[in-house]
Design a protein around this motif. Structure first.
Motif, PDB file in Angstrom:
ATOM      1  N   ALA A   1       0.845  -1.208   0.000  1.00 18.37           N
ATOM      2  CA  ALA A   1       0.000   0.000   0.000  1.00 18.37           C
ATOM      3  C   ALA A   1       0.877   1.254   0.000  1.00 18.37           C
ATOM      4  CB  ALA A   1      -0.934  -0.009   1.209  1.00 18.37           C
ATOM      5  N   GLN A   2       1.977   1.210   0.745  1.00 18.72           N
ATOM      6  CA  GLN A   2       2.899   2.352   0.764  1.00 18.72           C
ATOM      7  C   GLN A   2       3.555   2.538  -0.598  1.00 18.72           C
ATOM      8  OE1 GLN A   2       5.902   2.344   3.855  1.00 18.72           O
ATOM      9  NE2 GLN A   2       6.637   4.364   3.252  1.00 18.72           N
ATOM     10  N   ILE A   3       3.967   1.440  -1.203  1.00 20.09           N
ATOM     11  CA  ILE A   3       4.581   1.508  -2.540  1.00 20.09           C
ATOM     12  C   ILE A   3       3.571   2.043  -3.560  1.00 20.09           C
ATOM     13  CG2 ILE A   3       5.446   0.061  -4.442  1.00 20.09           C
ATOM     14  CD1 ILE A   3       6.690  -1.728  -2.135  1.00 20.09           C
ATOM     15  N   TYR A   4       2.334   1.575  -3.476  1.00 20.99           N
ATOM     16  CA  TYR A   4       1.284   2.020  -4.407  1.00 20.99           C
ATOM     17  C   TYR A   4       1.062   3.526  -4.258  1.00 20.99           C
ATOM     18  CZ  TYR A   4      -3.207   1.707  -6.986  1.00 20.99           C
ATOM     19  OH  TYR A   4      -4.235   1.850  -7.884  1.00 20.99           O
ATOM     20  N   TYR A   5       0.981   3.968  -3.010  1.00 13.59           N
ATOM     21  CA  TYR A   5       0.818   5.401  -2.725  1.00 13.59           C
ATOM     22  C   TYR A   5       1.958   6.210  -3.353  1.00 13.59           C
ATOM     23  CZ  TYR A   5       1.129   9.712  -0.003  1.00 13.59           C
ATOM     24  OH  TYR A   5       1.248  11.020   0.362  1.00 13.59           O
ATOM     25  N   GLN A   6       3.174   5.762  -3.086  1.00 14.71           N
ATOM     26  CA  GLN A   6       4.347   6.507  -3.582  1.00 14.71           C
ATOM     27  C   GLN A   6       4.415   6.501  -5.104  1.00 14.71           C
ATOM     28  OE1 GLN A   6       7.149   5.890   0.363  1.00 14.71           O
ATOM     29  NE2 GLN A   6       7.747   4.883  -1.510  1.00 14.71           N
ATOM     30  N   ALA A   7       4.133   5.346  -5.714  1.00 12.18           N
ATOM     31  CA  ALA A   7       4.162   5.241  -7.174  1.00 12.18           C
ATOM     32  C   ALA A   7       3.112   6.169  -7.789  1.00 12.18           C
ATOM     33  CB  ALA A   7       3.928   3.792  -7.597  1.00 12.18           C
ATOM     34  N   LYS A   8       1.930   6.226  -7.157  1.00 14.98           N
ATOM     35  CA  LYS A   8       0.845   7.100  -7.625  1.00 14.98           C
ATOM     36  C   LYS A   8       1.226   8.578  -7.523  1.00 14.98           C
ATOM     37  CE  LYS A   8      -3.316   5.080  -8.500  1.00 14.98           C
ATOM     38  NZ  LYS A   8      -4.107   5.454  -9.694  1.00 14.98           N
ATOM     39  N   CYS A   9       2.078   8.894  -6.528  1.00 17.67           N
ATOM     40  CA  CYS A   9       2.469  10.295  -6.307  1.00 17.67           C
ATOM     41  C   CYS A   9       3.285  10.843  -7.482  1.00 17.67           C
ATOM     42  CB  CYS A   9       3.303  10.425  -5.037  1.00 17.67           C
ATOM     43  SG  CYS A   9       2.341  10.335  -3.537  1.00 17.67           S
ATOM     44  N   ILE A  10       4.083   9.991  -8.112  1.00 15.97           N
ATOM     45  CA  ILE A  10       4.996  10.496  -9.147  1.00 15.97           C
ATOM     46  C   ILE A  10       4.739   9.918 -10.531  1.00 15.97           C
ATOM     47  CG2 ILE A  10       6.862  11.180  -7.582  1.00 15.97           C
ATOM     48  CD1 ILE A  10       8.243   8.507  -8.300  1.00 15.97           C
ATOM     49  N   GLY A  11       3.748   9.060 -10.676  1.00 15.89           N
ATOM     50  CA  GLY A  11       3.504   8.496 -11.998  1.00 15.89           C
ATOM     51  C   GLY A  11       2.322   7.558 -12.005  1.00 15.89           C
ATOM     52  N   THR A  12       2.300   6.700 -13.009  1.00 11.79           N
ATOM     53  CA  THR A  12       1.206   5.729 -13.149  1.00 11.79           C
ATOM     54  C   THR A  12       1.780   4.330 -12.957  1.00 11.79           C
ATOM     55  OG1 THR A  12       0.156   7.198 -14.737  1.00 11.79           O
ATOM     56  CG2 THR A  12      -0.635   4.923 -14.688  1.00 11.79           C
ATOM     57  N   PRO A  13       1.451   3.682 -11.834  1.00 13.84           N
ATOM     58  CA  PRO A  13       2.013   2.349 -11.592  1.00 13.84           C
ATOM     59  C   PRO A  13       1.622   1.364 -12.704  1.00 13.84           C
ATOM     60  CG  PRO A  13       0.822   3.175  -9.663  1.00 13.84           C
ATOM     61  CD  PRO A  13       0.547   4.127 -10.776  1.00 13.84           C
TER      62      PRO A  13
END
Ligand SMILES: [Zn+2]
Length: 214
Positions: free
Chosen positions: A180-192
């Protein structure tokens, strides 16, 4: 003392849940179901994990009736029992308010296969619709949503995980919080980029034989 080992495990993993920052204060709860005895050991309501002893852990039957102990069971006893009825393969339930998983739950998002570790849950982590904490409605929503997954987000609330034992259910909670943390961070700077379903099936298959098992 009934379920002595299970009650000690609840105390031990309650402290681990705090140390791993999966919850704070007296939040979250854990249980183990002894299917042979038909008895559930569940964390007590409102007792600090640091102060908890096995004596503080109540034992209830499958209908939720207190069988041993002086403390009141967790207010979420209802969904623990509903999950045990729904899933004959599980013997432990962990519930946390871990920050990143709960962030997703507050957005009413599911967690897709953004990382292969989502396989700890299955193809994704589904979301149960909102219902008041401790309510029968919440228990029903969680049981309806779990399907064959090992984790469910509770809208505007937190995360529930299940497993064949407490260590596994706890590991699912830890891994899903990381994802969930990785998903949040990935969403912050791009499109996972989401892992394809066929690859997730392969990972889920590999998990079945991973580590010391078999
Ligand atoms: Zn909760």
């Amino acid at each position: 003392m009934l379920l002595q080992n299970e009650r000690s495990e609840i105390v031990r993993f309650g402290r681990k849940m705090l140390a791993a920052r999966l919850t704070s204060g007296t939040g979250g709860n854990l249980s183990i179901f002894d299917r042979n005895e038909g008895l559930v050991a569940i964390s007590p309501s409102g007792i600090e994990y640091e102060d908890m002893t096995p004596d503080d852990v109540p034992v209830v039957d499958g209908a939720g009736k207190l069988v041993e102990g002086t403390r009141k069971p967790s207010s979420e006893l209802g969904f623990h029992l509903a999950l045990y009825r729904q899933r004959p393969d599980i013997r432990a339930v962990v519930h946390t308010h871990s920050v990143y998983a709960t962030t997703m739950a507050c957005l009413h998002w599911e967690i897709p296969a953004v990382h292969y570790l989502v396989a700890f849950s299955g193809q994704k982590v589904p979301l149960a619709p909102y219902a008041t904490f401790g309510s029968e409605e919440l228990a029903a929503r969680v049981a309806e949503t779990i399907g064959g997954y090992n984790a469910v987000l509770l809208a505007n609330h937190g995360l529930v995980t299940v497993g064949p034992n407490l260590a596994t259910a706890f590991a699912v909670a830890e891994e899903i919080e990381l994802v969930a943390q990785i998903y949040y961070q990935a969403k912050c700077i791009g499109t996972p980029v989401i892992v394809p379903e066929g690859e997730m099936d392969r990972v889920i298959g590999k998990f079945a034989t991973y580590g010391q098992k078999g």
